[in-house]
Design an enzyme around this catalytic site. Sequence first.
Site, short mmCIF file in Angstrom:
data_model
loop_
_atom_site.label_atom_id
_atom_site.label_comp_id
_atom_site.label_asym_id
_atom_site.label_seq_id
_atom_site.Cartn_x
_atom_site.Cartn_y
_atom_site.Cartn_z
N ARG A 141 5.24 11.02 -2.45
CA ARG A 141 5.02 10.75 -1.03
C ARG A 141 6.34 10.87 -0.26
NH1 ARG A 141 4.46 4.97 1.77
NH2 ARG A 141 3.95 5.71 3.85
N PRO A 167 0.80 -1.22 0.00
CA PRO A 167 0.00 0.00 0.00
C PRO A 167 0.84 1.28 0.00
CG PRO A 167 -0.10 -1.06 2.14
CD PRO A 167 0.61 -2.01 1.22
N ASN A 168 0.32 2.25 -0.71
CA ASN A 168 0.86 3.61 -0.83
C ASN A 168 2.11 3.70 -1.68
OD1 ASN A 168 -1.16 4.88 0.79
ND2 ASN A 168 -0.18 3.93 2.56
N GLU A 228 12.23 -9.82 1.46
CA GLU A 228 11.51 -8.64 1.94
C GLU A 228 12.38 -7.41 1.68
OE1 GLU A 228 9.90 -6.84 6.22
OE2 GLU A 228 10.77 -8.84 6.15
N TYR A 251 11.33 8.36 1.10
CA TYR A 251 11.16 7.33 0.08
C TYR A 251 11.83 7.64 -1.26
CZ TYR A 251 7.75 5.72 3.45
OH TYR A 251 7.16 5.28 4.60
N ASN A 299 7.79 -5.80 -1.13
CA ASN A 299 7.82 -4.66 -0.22
C ASN A 299 6.40 -4.57 0.34
OD1 ASN A 299 7.77 -2.22 1.09
ND2 ASN A 299 8.91 -1.13 -0.47
N ARG A 338 13.19 4.13 12.21
CA ARG A 338 12.00 4.97 12.20
C ARG A 338 11.18 4.76 13.47
NH1 ARG A 338 9.13 4.70 6.67
NH2 ARG A 338 8.12 6.51 7.59
N ALA A 348 3.23 -0.81 4.62
CA ALA A 348 2.58 -0.77 5.93
C ALA A 348 2.10 -2.15 6.39
CB ALA A 348 1.41 0.21 5.91
N HIS A 384 12.58 -2.96 1.67
CA HIS A 384 12.03 -1.67 2.11
C HIS A 384 12.92 -0.57 1.58
CE1 HIS A 384 9.20 -3.59 4.81
NE2 HIS A 384 10.19 -4.39 5.17
#
Length: 148
Positions: A18, A10-11, A99, A23, A75, A108, A78, A101
Amino acid sequence: MTAVLVLHGPNLNLLGRREPSIYGTSTLADIDHFMGEFAKSCQIELSSFQSNAEHALVERVQQAMDDGTDWIIINPAAFTHTSVALRDALAATGLPFIEVHLSNPDGREPFRHHSYFSDLAVGTIAGFGEDSYLLALQFVVNQVERSG
């Protein structure tokens, strides 16, 4: 030919707009393009899928069981911190996955420090921006070359 599925959570469709300080400025289309070019040069068949909907990602992972996918690069965005359903789908496939990111979740907010995927993943690559995806794909290429 080895088939790799790249899943974007998502996103990630908002990349480039964004929070570029976190990012980066590359769009999702940019990432898919340079991944595709690299895959082609390594004789890897690459497909990608993005969704903001958990069920759509789960369904795409389940489809990978039967469509010839050999590896998954994901990825989860969220969903990294919330999705038992996506974790269970990945576990059910038995397919190796990496995985990735763009940012470093451990650097974070505390709620981002837990991943529902890391313990199942072959590995996790985080914090290298768009290169996180390329590093994951390079690992797959290396594994394919080593296995003959």
